[in-house]
Design a protein around this motif. Structure first.
Motif, PDB file in Angstrom:
ATOM      1  N   ARG A 191      -7.487   3.743  -4.607  1.00  0.00           N
ATOM      2  CA  ARG A 191      -6.879   2.740  -5.470  1.00  0.00           C
ATOM      3  C   ARG A 191      -6.930   1.354  -4.825  1.00  0.00           C
ATOM      4  N   PHE A 192      -7.555   0.406  -5.517  1.00  0.00           N
ATOM      5  CA  PHE A 192      -7.539  -0.979  -5.068  1.00  0.00           C
ATOM      6  C   PHE A 192      -6.191  -1.591  -5.427  1.00  0.00           C
ATOM      7  N   GLU A 193      -5.508  -2.140  -4.415  1.00  0.00           N
ATOM      8  CA  GLU A 193      -4.191  -2.736  -4.633  1.00  0.00           C
ATOM      9  C   GLU A 193      -4.210  -4.182  -4.126  1.00  0.00           C
ATOM     10  N   PRO A 194      -4.290  -5.161  -5.029  1.00  0.00           N
ATOM     11  CA  PRO A 194      -4.418  -6.554  -4.598  1.00  0.00           C
ATOM     12  C   PRO A 194      -3.214  -7.090  -3.850  1.00  0.00           C
ATOM     13  N   ALA A 195      -2.036  -6.487  -4.056  1.00  0.00           N
ATOM     14  CA  ALA A 195      -0.857  -6.958  -3.331  1.00  0.00           C
ATOM     15  C   ALA A 195      -0.917  -6.583  -1.855  1.00  0.00           C
ATOM     16  N   SER A 196      -1.742  -5.603  -1.514  1.00  0.00           N
ATOM     17  CA  SER A 196      -1.979  -5.262  -0.112  1.00  0.00           C
ATOM     18  C   SER A 196      -3.136  -6.143   0.367  1.00  0.00           C
ATOM     19  N   LEU A 197      -2.794  -7.269   0.939  1.00  0.00           N
ATOM     20  CA  LEU A 197      -3.766  -8.336   1.186  1.00  0.00           C
ATOM     21  C   LEU A 197      -4.007  -8.530   2.673  1.00  0.00           C
ATOM     22  N   ALA A 198      -5.283  -8.786   3.014  1.00  0.00           N
ATOM     23  CA  ALA A 198      -5.651  -9.096   4.402  1.00  0.00           C
ATOM     24  C   ALA A 198      -6.717 -10.186   4.398  1.00  0.00           C
ATOM     25  N   ALA A 213      -6.191   7.236  -0.937  1.00  0.00           N
ATOM     26  CA  ALA A 213      -6.425   6.069  -0.092  1.00  0.00           C
ATOM     27  C   ALA A 213      -6.170   4.808  -0.896  1.00  0.00           C
ATOM     28  N   VAL A 214      -5.717   3.775  -0.223  1.00  0.00           N
ATOM     29  CA  VAL A 214      -5.499   2.473  -0.847  1.00  0.00           C
ATOM     30  C   VAL A 214      -6.465   1.478  -0.229  1.00  0.00           C
ATOM     31  N   ALA A 230       0.824  -1.209   0.000  1.00  0.00           N
ATOM     32  CA  ALA A 230       0.000   0.000   0.000  1.00  0.00           C
ATOM     33  C   ALA A 230       0.859   1.260   0.000  1.00  0.00           C
ATOM     34  N   VAL A 231       1.913   1.257   0.777  1.00  0.00           N
ATOM     35  CA  VAL A 231       2.807   2.418   0.833  1.00  0.00           C
ATOM     36  C   VAL A 231       3.443   2.659  -0.533  1.00  0.00           C
ATOM     37  N   ARG A 232       3.791   1.571  -1.232  1.00  0.00           N
ATOM     38  CA  ARG A 232       4.371   1.716  -2.567  1.00  0.00           C
ATOM     39  C   ARG A 232       3.425   2.486  -3.494  1.00  0.00           C
ATOM     40  N   VAL A 233       2.140   2.199  -3.417  1.00  0.00           N
ATOM     41  CA  VAL A 233       1.164   2.893  -4.259  1.00  0.00           C
ATOM     42  C   VAL A 233       1.080   4.362  -3.874  1.00  0.00           C
ATOM     43  N   LEU A 234       1.010   4.643  -2.598  1.00  0.00           N
ATOM     44  CA  LEU A 234       0.897   6.032  -2.145  1.00  0.00           C
ATOM     45  C   LEU A 234       2.134   6.845  -2.517  1.00  0.00           C
ATOM     46  N   ARG A 235       3.289   6.231  -2.495  1.00  0.00           N
ATOM     47  CA  ARG A 235       4.518   6.950  -2.853  1.00  0.00           C
ATOM     48  C   ARG A 235       4.622   7.152  -4.362  1.00  0.00           C
TER      49      ARG A 235
END
Length: 840
Positions: free
Chosen positions: A207-214, A116-117, A104-109
């Motif tokens: 932004r939906f980021e599938p690599a940020s998984l929970a 928001a992610v 998620a941080v990668r997307v925001l940067r």
């Protein structure tokens, strides 16, 4: 340096789940511990939860609330103690994947417009979907799309969404505070919908980021809450979100209909007889009218939700004023992110009937609009075995279908498509008009415009996107070398005209690289498309011409079966495999490659070169001369089926990863000519996708990328010795090959289809005619008529100009022509208008 991330977890009488969640955050995340702040808010549990959590996870800051503030208020309380630049929210009954924060941080940067992610959320076992996308109905109810469906990998592409789920999401801290955080009046449910809606209205992206998984235990926090209370919150909060965030014009129609629909939902849910109080149904005994009428709690929830919505309206009105003053996007802009705004949501017959009546009476289809209709047209075959143009069109349709109603139409006789989330069909030229009439936006490539004369008419108002990633006329210069000179010139003129027609008609253009962009800008300027109006509106001209390279899947390749090793004869597991991942055409140079293999095999008997596909899947594309010459050379050198292998068919698009994963490096070689300068070798992207070190000839845009980023080796054209050395280095120098693979892992993220198609995605969200195609786009500044003094000054300047051009003879010729024209105008009763250009 990575930003500090403050993770907020809210607990209410769920200490066991909360401790599991917090331990995962403190012990299992791939994120520096000194850049991570863990905050747990205990929402007045009253059961000793706070002390249990402190003892179990000492690194967590526990904040105790004096009262139960709900999820929204609890999160806001936690944010009040946050020190991070990024806020993360995670349900106490969820657990994060190892890379949940880092992704998620990668997307925001990387993307400063993302506020928001939204994480991808699966069930606790990781088998079914909890959240991959959000939808919103016209009456304000948010819902999770694809919930409870199996996670089959089909939702692993990043995308913009209206909102993320509060169970796992990230927000820029400063932005969250600017928005006032979650709306605490919601208590729980839809506070995440409301936050995402407000972010989007202000111009930020979620932004939906599938690599940020929970992973989430669905509604564990609601296990002790009565269903009717949940219904009450859902109904009330949907109305509150609607009231706050819709524009005045939209709200005027949507709110009355939403209130009426809420009542019908309640009566249908509670199975209440709606005619029981009709005057014609008075009982014989008047005393019966005084008897109580039973109303179920599920029905009561809807009535009380409306009542409490009215109670909230004064405070909501103030919030509404703030949101409407801050909005930067229209309701229509967000309709695509709502996905299916007209979705009824409840499968109750009486309710559905009321929904249809209200939609029609209030004209809600017009207000919220149908999904935008996008037509993608290609001339290439759409089958399991697709070539470049079809692959490009397919992925355009796939990415755009997340927000729009998309049709992919091929003009090719071959149309046997794989399963798709969008419509795919074949149309002959005479069958194309209904598709054109249906579409709001038309994306086309190749010769398609010539088959759609309705689009070429000057009065056509359709929005047309022309994909000119393939400079066909430059290809033809090389491809047509062996044809008769007269025919070659005629073919070139025809293809150039096809491209010029597109460049004159299009509203938006796509090319494959910055080199191509410079080339097409020259074309557009020569055709007069770079007008002052366009330039003044957008000096970069990217609103007219943008770079959209070929892309690659966001998900890494997954092997589904064997392909080369142990399948093709004489290729073992230990051999070094060089892959040519595409067709063999005249503008390529496979001959030098075969010669390099012949040189290298002396010292490296384990070297194997494999040509992926010799026969083009489109039957309209003939075999080219260089393919036969390549076979002949390999045979003459004794390399065929020993060191050089030809796969005669075309590998299905869905199987190509098996061939790539069996290779050790990817190669592409070509000649030095103008086609190379502006070409975009799509096969190189498959090499990036599979993490293969690359050997390529110099001269094209990918050679620049390989050289600059250290992805492999760039060699001069037609140099077998240099090519042999390059292949030896990437195949047998283990440290060098690993360094290339490390760089490729970083660079390939830039080329996912979702990323590269961003300019097209943005255009389709807000399509409009090109500035120079708008009606009335003539310059506002008009030339004033010249007076006598001005006319005299102008004539003196012309006198000097004609003398400079050709002396007294040129001056006399011009003067004679002018006298004849003036005389002719007077004989016709005319006479020039003041200020008219009167040069001879």
């Amino acid at each position: 340096m990575l930003p500090v991330v403050s993770v907020v977890v809210v607990n209410y009488r769920g200490a066991e789940d909360t401790i599991t969640c917090l331990r995962a955050l403190s012990e299992e995340l791939d994120y520096p511990a000194d850049r991570l702040q863990l905050i747990c808010v205990d929402n007045a549990s009253g059961d000793g939860s706070a002390d249990r959590i402190r003892r179990a996870v000492p690194s967590v800051e526990v904040v105790e609330s004096p009262e139960n503030l709900g999820f929204a208020g609890g999160c806001n309380l936690g944010v009040g103690h946050a020190r991070g630049d990024v806020l993360a929210f995670l349900n106490n009954d969820a657990r994060p994947d190892r890379y949940w924060v880092r992704a998620a941080v990668r997307v925001l940067r990387a993307e400063p417009t993302v506020g928001a992610v939204a994480s991808k959320v699966l069930d606790w076992d990781g088998e079914k979907i909890d959240f991959v996308d959000g939808g919103l109905t016209w009456f304000g109810m948010g819902y999770k799309r694809h919930a409870d469906e199996p996670d089959d990998g089909s939702h692993d592409a990043p995308r913009d969404v209206l909102f993320g789920t509060g169970s796992a999401m990230f927000v820029r801290a400063e932005l969250f505070r600017l928005l006032g955080g979650f709306d605490e009046r919601f208590f729980m449910f839809y506070e995440d919908v409301d936050l995402g809606w407000r972010l989007n209205l202000r111009g930020w992206r979620v932004r939906f980021e599938p690599a940020s998984l929970a992973y989430h235990k669905h509604h564990a926090s609601m296990s002790t809450v009565d269903t009717s209370r949940e219904l009450f919150l859902l109904e009330r909060n949907a109305l509150a979100a609607l009231y706050k965030n819709l524009s005045d014009e939209t709200l005027a129609k949507a709110l009355p209909a939403a209130l009426a629909l809420s009542v019908r939902r309640a009566t249908a849910r509670g199975e209440i007889d709606p005619t029981q109080l009709e005057i014609t149904r008075r009982p014989a005994d008047p005393a019966e009218d005084a008897a109580p009428v039973p109303v179920s709690r599920s029905a009561l929830a809807g009535f009380l939700a409306i009542d409490q919505f009215v109670e909230l309206m004064p405070s909501l009105a103030a919030s509404r004023k703030t949101e409407q003053a801050a909005r930067r996007r229209s309701d229509a802009d967000l309709v695509p992110l709502m996905r299916k705004a007209m979705e009824p949501a409840y499968p109750l017959p009486r309710y559905l009937a009321a929904h249809d009546v209200l939609v029609e009476v209030f004209g809600l289809e017009e207000v919220f609009g149908r999904p935008r209709r996008v037509l993608v047209i290609t001339g290439d075959a759409i089958t399991e075995r697709m070539a470049g143009p079809a692959i490009r069109a397919w992925n355009m349709a796939d990415v755009l279908s997340a927000e729009h109603d998309v049709r992919l139409v091929t003009m090719n006789p071959l149309c046997a498509p794989p399963d798709a989330a969008f419509s795919v069909t074949r149309a002959r030229p005479k069958e194309l008009d209904p598709h054109l009439d249906w579409a709001d936006i038309i994306v086309l490539q190749g010769h398609v415009l010539e088959l759609a004369p309705a689009l070429k008419k000057r009065g056509s108002t359709k929005i047309v996107v022309c994909d000119v990633y393939d400079p066909m006329h430059l290809e033809l210069l090389e491809q047509g070398k062996d044809t008769v000179a007269e025919q070659r010139a005629k073919d070139l003129a025809g293809v150039t005209k096809v491209l010029n027609n597109q460049l004159e008609r299009g509203d938006f253009f796509l090319c494959a690289s910055e080199r191509q962009r410079h080339f097409w800008l020259g074309h557009l300027a020569a055709l007069g498309r770079l007008t002052p109006a366009l330039y003044d509106d957008d000096p970069t001209v990217r609103s007219l011409l943008s770079v959209v390279p070929f892309g690659l899947p966001g998900k890494p390749p997954q092997r589904t079966g064997p392909a080369i090793r142990g399948v093709l004869p004489d290729i073992d597991q230990s051999d070094k495999v060089v892959l040519w991942a595409g067709g063999v055409y005249n503008w390529f140079d496979p001959l030098t490659l075969v010669q390099a293999v012949d040189r290298l095999r002396v010292e490296h008997a384990d070297l194997r070169l494999v040509f992926l596909g010799m026969k083009h899947p489109n039957p309209e594309v003939p075999d080219m001369d260089v393919a036969g010459r390549t076979r002949a050379l390999a045979e003459r050198l004794g390399l065929t089926d020993r060191h050089v292998f030809f796969n005669e068919t075309w590998v299905p698009y869905g199987d190509r990863q098996n061939w790539l994963l069996d290779a050790d490096c990817g190669v592409t070689t070509h000649f030095e000519h103008v086609e190379t300068t502006f070409a975009f070798r799509t096969r190189v992207l498959d090499y990036l996708w599979a993490g293969l070190p690359i050997v390529t000839t110099d001269g094209d845009s990918f050679a620049d990328l390989v050289r600059t980023e250290g992805l492999g080796v760039v060699v001069p054209a037609e140099d077998p010795a240099a090519l042999a050395d390059a292949l030896e280095r990437v195949l047998y120098d283990v440290e060098f090959a690993q360094a290339c693979q490390d760089r490729i892992a970083v660079v390939r993220e830039r080329f996912t289809w979702e990323t590269v198609l961003a300019p097209l995605t943005e255009f389709c969200r807000n399509p409009r005619p090109a500035a120079d195609r708008l009606p009335g786009s003539a310059p506002l500044v008009r030339v004033e008529p010249l007076g006598r003094a001005g006319q005299l000054h102008r004539d003196l300047n012309l006198f000097r100009e004609y003398l400079d051009q050709g002396g007294p003879i040129e001056l006399a010729r011009r003067a004679t022509g002018r006298i004849r024209r003036i005389a002719g105008e007077r004989l016709r009763g005319g006479g020039s208008r003041p200020g008219q250009d009167q040069r001879g």
